[in-house]
Enzyme design. Structure first.
Site, PDB file in Angstrom:
ATOM      1  N   GLY A  46       0.830  -1.200   0.000  1.00 24.71           N
ATOM      2  CA  GLY A  46       0.000   0.000   0.000  1.00 24.71           C
ATOM      3  C   GLY A  46       0.857   1.240   0.000  1.00 24.71           C
ATOM      4  N   GLN A  51       3.002  10.014   1.382  1.00 22.54           N
ATOM      5  CA  GLN A  51       4.305   9.329   1.332  1.00 22.54           C
ATOM      6  C   GLN A  51       5.111   9.714   0.098  1.00 22.54           C
ATOM      7  OE1 GLN A  51       2.485   5.220   2.110  1.00 22.54           O
ATOM      8  NE2 GLN A  51       4.469   5.066   3.109  1.00 22.54           N
ATOM      9  N   CYS A  88       6.226  -0.256   7.072  1.00 25.31           N
ATOM     10  CA  CYS A  88       5.825   0.903   6.277  1.00 25.31           C
ATOM     11  C   CYS A  88       6.990   1.315   5.387  1.00 25.31           C
ATOM     12  CB  CYS A  88       5.445   2.048   7.215  1.00 25.31           C
ATOM     13  SG  CYS A  88       4.949   3.553   6.363  1.00 25.31           S
ATOM     14  N   LEU A  89       6.686   1.641   4.146  1.00 28.54           N
ATOM     15  CA  LEU A  89       7.740   2.062   3.215  1.00 28.54           C
ATOM     16  C   LEU A  89       8.431   3.344   3.692  1.00 28.54           C
ATOM     17  CD1 LEU A  89       5.865   1.394  -0.144  1.00 28.54           C
ATOM     18  CD2 LEU A  89       7.748   0.046   0.813  1.00 28.54           C
ATOM     19  N   HIS A 130      -3.996   1.030   7.681  1.00 29.79           N
ATOM     20  CA  HIS A 130      -2.659   1.645   7.701  1.00 29.79           C
ATOM     21  C   HIS A 130      -2.582   2.817   6.718  1.00 29.79           C
ATOM     22  CE1 HIS A 130       1.939   1.060   7.720  1.00 29.79           C
ATOM     23  NE2 HIS A 130       1.724   1.943   6.765  1.00 29.79           N
ATOM     24  N   GLU A 131      -3.055   2.596   5.499  1.00 29.20           N
ATOM     25  CA  GLU A 131      -2.951   3.646   4.480  1.00 29.20           C
ATOM     26  C   GLU A 131      -3.887   4.818   4.783  1.00 29.20           C
ATOM     27  OE1 GLU A 131      -0.412   3.413   2.711  1.00 29.20           O
ATOM     28  OE2 GLU A 131      -0.097   1.289   3.111  1.00 29.20           O
ATOM     29  N   HIS A 134      -2.422   7.151   7.234  1.00 31.87           N
ATOM     30  CA  HIS A 134      -1.445   8.088   6.645  1.00 31.87           C
ATOM     31  C   HIS A 134      -2.113   9.405   6.236  1.00 31.87           C
ATOM     32  CE1 HIS A 134       2.472   6.171   6.272  1.00 31.87           C
ATOM     33  NE2 HIS A 134       1.949   5.062   5.780  1.00 31.87           N
TER      34      HIS A 134
END
Ligand code: CO
Length: 157
Positions: A46, A51, A88-89, A130-131, A134
């Site tokens: 995701g 991000q 997480c990226l 999670h996304e 953000h």
């Protein structure tokens, strides 16, 4: 299409609230394409617009079958609970145990501006939560029950 730079932990933009998309312009469509390419390139599940430095309510989620493009997404139903490893990226080299609902339904606009509903379980349910976090400047590390040592994490996850 282009691969975008992923902002990392410590960058203030990850802590800002994103604004709704008012109109799906060619720029938004390009952003969706670039975010998909960036997600594929980074082997993530995701990616949220902040991000990649854009404060708009847009996320891409790989549900295992396709890359969902979610514009102005909202969680409309949740069920049950799960606690699994999350990463997480934007926080490379870190993992934590996070409690999330077991089943999550979101509604969102697609690229044509049509409202769709998607239901996910397991990893997809976690990814929706999670996304969407953000978009409100929330990172999973804020919610983690505990962070893991690298040797506790199985490779290939
Ligand atoms: Co993340």
């Amino acid at each position: 299409m282009a691969i975008l730079n992923i902002r990392k932990y410590g960058d203030d933009i990850l802590r800002k609230r994103c604004r709704p998309v008012e109109e799906i312009t060619p720029r938004i469509l390009t952003l969706l394409d670039d975010m998909k390419e960036t997600l594929i390139d980074s082997n993530g599940v995701g990616l949220a617009a902040p991000q990649v430095g854009v404060l708009k309510r847009i996320v891409i989620v790989d549900n295992g079958e396709e890359l969902l493009e979610l514009i102005n997404p909202e969680i409309i139903a949740t069920e049950g609970e799960q606690e699994e490893i999350e990463a997480c990226l934007s926080c490379p080299g870190q993992w934590g145990m996070v409690k999330r609902p077991a089943k999550v339904t979101v509604k969102a606009l697609d690229r044509r501006g049509i409202e769709k509903k998607y239901t996910g379980t397991g990893l997809t349910a976690r990814c929706f939560c999670h996304e969407l976090d953000h978009l409100d400047g929330v990172l999973y590390i804020d919610k983690a029950e505990r962070m893991l040592d690298p040797d506790e994490v199985e490779t290939g996850d």
